[in-house]
Design a protein around this motif. Structure first.
Motif, PDB file in Angstrom:
ATOM      1  N   UNK A 276     -17.092 -23.796  30.821  1.00 34.97           N
ATOM      2  CA  UNK A 276     -16.134 -22.966  31.560  1.00 34.97           C
ATOM      3  C   UNK A 276     -15.390 -22.001  30.649  1.00 34.97           C
ATOM      4  N   UNK A 277     -14.561 -22.539  29.765  1.00 35.60           N
ATOM      5  CA  UNK A 277     -13.704 -21.694  28.946  1.00 35.60           C
ATOM      6  C   UNK A 277     -13.298 -22.479  27.704  1.00 35.60           C
ATOM      7  N   UNK A 278     -13.585 -21.962  26.522  1.00 41.49           N
ATOM      8  CA  UNK A 278     -13.295 -22.727  25.305  1.00 41.49           C
ATOM      9  C   UNK A 278     -11.933 -22.415  24.702  1.00 41.49           C
ATOM     10  N   UNK A 279     -11.151 -21.564  25.343  1.00 40.22           N
ATOM     11  CA  UNK A 279      -9.805 -21.272  24.846  1.00 40.22           C
ATOM     12  C   UNK A 279      -8.720 -21.596  25.867  1.00 40.22           C
ATOM     13  N   UNK A 280      -8.985 -21.314  27.133  1.00 41.02           N
ATOM     14  CA  UNK A 280      -8.023 -21.597  28.199  1.00 41.02           C
ATOM     15  C   UNK A 280      -8.437 -22.898  28.887  1.00 41.02           C
ATOM     16  N   UNK A 281      -7.731 -23.986  28.550  1.00 42.15           N
ATOM     17  CA  UNK A 281      -8.125 -25.317  29.041  1.00 42.15           C
ATOM     18  C   UNK A 281      -6.905 -25.986  29.687  1.00 42.15           C
ATOM     19  N   UNK A 282      -6.687 -25.784  30.986  1.00 43.73           N
ATOM     20  CA  UNK A 282      -5.526 -26.371  31.674  1.00 43.73           C
ATOM     21  C   UNK A 282      -5.597 -27.896  31.694  1.00 43.73           C
ATOM     22  N   UNK A 283      -4.562 -28.535  31.172  1.00 43.94           N
ATOM     23  CA  UNK A 283      -4.575 -29.998  31.062  1.00 43.94           C
ATOM     24  C   UNK A 283      -4.564 -30.688  32.421  1.00 43.94           C
ATOM     25  N   UNK A 284      -3.880 -30.105  33.401  1.00 40.63           N
ATOM     26  CA  UNK A 284      -3.870 -30.741  34.722  1.00 40.63           C
ATOM     27  C   UNK A 284      -5.266 -30.735  35.336  1.00 40.63           C
ATOM     28  N   UNK A 285      -6.011 -29.674  35.078  1.00 44.03           N
ATOM     29  CA  UNK A 285      -7.383 -29.585  35.578  1.00 44.03           C
ATOM     30  C   UNK A 285      -8.283 -30.603  34.873  1.00 44.03           C
ATOM     31  N   UNK A 286      -8.102 -30.733  33.564  1.00 41.89           N
ATOM     32  CA  UNK A 286      -8.889 -31.707  32.804  1.00 41.89           C
ATOM     33  C   UNK A 286      -8.600 -33.119  33.300  1.00 41.89           C
ATOM     34  N   UNK A 287      -7.336 -33.421  33.550  1.00 44.73           N
ATOM     35  CA  UNK A 287      -6.959 -34.765  34.015  1.00 44.73           C
ATOM     36  C   UNK A 287      -7.595 -35.072  35.365  1.00 44.73           C
ATOM     37  N   UNK A 288      -7.585 -34.088  36.268  1.00 46.13           N
ATOM     38  CA  UNK A 288      -8.185 -34.295  37.592  1.00 46.13           C
ATOM     39  C   UNK A 288      -9.685 -34.540  37.477  1.00 46.13           C
ATOM     40  N   UNK A 289     -10.356 -33.708  36.688  1.00 48.25           N
ATOM     41  CA  UNK A 289     -11.799 -33.869  36.502  1.00 48.25           C
ATOM     42  C   UNK A 289     -12.122 -35.205  35.833  1.00 48.25           C
ATOM     43  N   UNK A 290     -11.355 -35.543  34.791  1.00 51.84           N
ATOM     44  CA  UNK A 290     -11.615 -36.764  34.021  1.00 51.84           C
ATOM     45  C   UNK A 290     -11.420 -38.015  34.871  1.00 51.84           C
ATOM     46  N   UNK A 291     -10.395 -38.013  35.727  1.00 49.87           N
ATOM     47  CA  UNK A 291     -10.164 -39.170  36.594  1.00 49.87           C
ATOM     48  C   UNK A 291     -11.328 -39.387  37.547  1.00 49.87           C
ATOM     49  N   UNK A 292     -11.845 -38.304  38.097  1.00 45.33           N
ATOM     50  CA  UNK A 292     -12.980 -38.423  39.011  1.00 45.33           C
ATOM     51  C   UNK A 292     -14.249 -38.828  38.255  1.00 45.33           C
ATOM     52  N   UNK A 293     -14.403 -38.323  37.051  1.00 51.56           N
ATOM     53  CA  UNK A 293     -15.540 -38.701  36.196  1.00 51.56           C
ATOM     54  C   UNK A 293     -15.482 -40.190  35.877  1.00 51.56           C
ATOM     55  N   UNK A 294     -14.295 -40.672  35.517  1.00 50.79           N
ATOM     56  CA  UNK A 294     -14.104 -42.091  35.191  1.00 50.79           C
ATOM     57  C   UNK A 294     -14.371 -42.972  36.412  1.00 50.79           C
ATOM     58  N   UNK A 295     -13.797 -42.597  37.559  1.00 49.26           N
ATOM     59  CA  UNK A 295     -13.953 -43.397  38.776  1.00 49.26           C
ATOM     60  C   UNK A 295     -15.402 -43.419  39.264  1.00 49.26           C
ATOM     61  N   UNK A 296     -16.183 -42.421  38.896  1.00 44.58           N
ATOM     62  CA  UNK A 296     -17.594 -42.396  39.290  1.00 44.58           C
ATOM     63  C   UNK A 296     -18.447 -43.309  38.423  1.00 44.58           C
ATOM     64  N   UNK A 297     -17.827 -43.907  37.398  1.00 42.26           N
ATOM     65  CA  UNK A 297     -18.597 -44.720  36.464  1.00 42.26           C
ATOM     66  C   UNK A 297     -19.336 -43.869  35.452  1.00 42.26           C
ATOM     67  N   UNK A 298     -18.767 -42.689  35.159  1.00 39.94           N
ATOM     68  CA  UNK A 298     -19.323 -41.752  34.166  1.00 39.94           C
ATOM     69  C   UNK A 298     -20.644 -41.119  34.611  1.00 39.94           C
ATOM     70  N   UNK A 299     -20.714 -40.779  35.896  1.00 42.46           N
ATOM     71  CA  UNK A 299     -21.889 -40.057  36.374  1.00 42.46           C
ATOM     72  C   UNK A 299     -21.754 -38.579  35.978  1.00 42.46           C
ATOM     73  N   UNK A 300     -22.632 -38.109  35.136  1.00 40.35           N
ATOM     74  CA  UNK A 300     -22.546 -36.746  34.604  1.00 40.35           C
ATOM     75  C   UNK A 300     -22.653 -35.716  35.724  1.00 40.35           C
ATOM     76  N   UNK A 301     -23.534 -35.960  36.686  1.00 42.63           N
ATOM     77  CA  UNK A 301     -23.711 -34.999  37.773  1.00 42.63           C
ATOM     78  C   UNK A 301     -22.458 -34.886  38.626  1.00 42.63           C
ATOM     79  N   UNK A 302     -21.691 -35.955  38.728  1.00 41.64           N
ATOM     80  CA  UNK A 302     -20.428 -35.888  39.485  1.00 41.64           C
ATOM     81  C   UNK A 302     -19.480 -34.907  38.808  1.00 41.64           C
ATOM     82  N   UNK A 303     -19.391 -34.950  37.494  1.00 40.74           N
ATOM     83  CA  UNK A 303     -18.529 -34.033  36.758  1.00 40.74           C
ATOM     84  C   UNK A 303     -19.024 -32.595  36.898  1.00 40.74           C
ATOM     85  N   UNK A 304     -20.324 -32.402  36.797  1.00 43.31           N
ATOM     86  CA  UNK A 304     -20.890 -31.063  36.950  1.00 43.31           C
ATOM     87  C   UNK A 304     -20.643 -30.522  38.364  1.00 43.31           C
TER      88      UNK A 304
END
Length: 328
Positions: A276-304
């Motif tokens: 997405x963006x290697x300089x502008x990385x909103x932490x609230x967005x990362x937290x939302x994505x990471x929580x869903x990634x974690x809850x999916x059991x680390x399914x890569x396609x879910x994160x994508x």
């Protein structure tokens, strides 16, 4: 002067093509000339599902290793004997020289696959994981095994990918874990697994590294690249890691690291910067994505899915802003 219907249509088509180009550059290696018109004619809602479908095929195993290398390392049916003896200096020299030539061929073959394969998504994510699980090893047999592990699991489950890479001969050799024995623990492997592969710096202590190293004792490999656990080298004592205690082995350590939400945060942030963006990385967005990634059991396609289907993926601040690597 009012804008004509044709001008409106042209602007709409231009916007659509810009979005499609962005998707191809981020999740692949750019627009494909031969199939461009076909893709443009499709509705936008079908682009991402089609890209996933094209990447669903099982990757071909790239078998580049010269027969002489295989003869040295695989023992031609005498694996037990080969496992117990060291390669002599002449064998090692031949192995290094042939492996260098074969590694060049492996690199070129993978580049060709990136260029011509319909499975752009798989190969792009394999490139990401190849950088994440970097391993400097000139043994062609081990490197082609590692590359296949990465390409085969690039869109699957991160936990499965982490475990397979951690048990690969290329990674164990690169991080010296075959030298990690209960009498003389070697911390290289344990440190890299925490710092580079899972949680990232600042989320563990030096004591955690020492305890994890004890748990990884006995993890080794045979000359043909197969993983092997050597119980006589393993520290069977109680270890305390990240607040948990037990008679842990290497698999237990990986489970504990995956249970830690910092791992999901670390992987999500790194993937966001890549896609997405290697300089502008909103932490609230990362937290939302990471929580869903974690809850999916680390399914890569879910994160994508969460990244590509979002409104901000195509936002102006996230388009045309990445400096591509030489491979890209």
């Amino acid at each position: 002067m009012p804008v004509s219907t044709k001008e409106l249509q042209n602007k709409k088509m231009e916007k659509k093509m810009q979005k499609l180009k962005h998707l191809f550059w981020r999740l692949g290696f750019g627009p494909r000339t031969k199939s461009w018109d076909k893709w443009v004619s499709l509705p936008e809602t079908s682009w991402w599902p089609k890209m996933k479908d094209d990447a669903a095929t099982k990757p071909e195993y790239f078998d580049i290793a010269d027969s002489a290398v295989k003869g040295l390392l695989m023992g031609i049916g005498e694996l037990g004997k080969m496992e117990r003896r060291e390669l002599d200096q002449a064998d090692k020299k031949r192995l290094r020289e042939q492996s260098r030539d074969d590694l060049r061929s492996l690199n070129l073959l993978w580049l060709e696959e990136m260029t011509n394969s319909k499975a752009q998504l798989r190969e792009k994510m394999a490139l990401f994981w190849h950088g994440h699980f970097a391993s400097r090893n000139i043994n062609i047999l081990y490197q082609q095994q590692l590359l296949h592990i990465i390409r085969e699991n690039a869109l699957g489950n991160f936990g499965d990918l982490l475990r397979a890479v951690s048990k690969s001969a290329a990674m164990i050799a690169f991080l010296n874990n075959q030298q990690n024995k209960k009498q003389h623990p070697n911390e290289n492997f344990a440190r890299e697994v925490m710092e580079l592969f899972t949680m990232g710096r600042g989320h563990y202590t030096e004591t955690d590294i020492k305890e994890a190293a004890r748990a990884f004792t006995g993890w080794s490999f045979r000359l043909n690249g197969d993983f092997v656990f050597r119980p006589n080298d393993h520290d069977k004592g109680i270890k305390t890691l990240l607040g948990k205690s037990g008679n842990f082995d290497g698999d237990d350590v990986l489970d504990i690291l995956l249970e830690n939400r910092e791992t999901a945060q670390f992987i999500t942030r790194k993937m966001y910067r890549f896609l997405v963006n290697d300089t502008l990385v909103p932490e609230d967005r990362i937290s939302w994505l990471a929580n869903r990634f974690y809850e999916s059991g680390y399914q890569i396609m879910r994160l994508l899915d969460d990244i590509v289907r979002s409104d901000w993926f195509y936002a102006p601040e996230n388009t045309g802003n990445r400096i591509k690597s030489p491979v890209e």
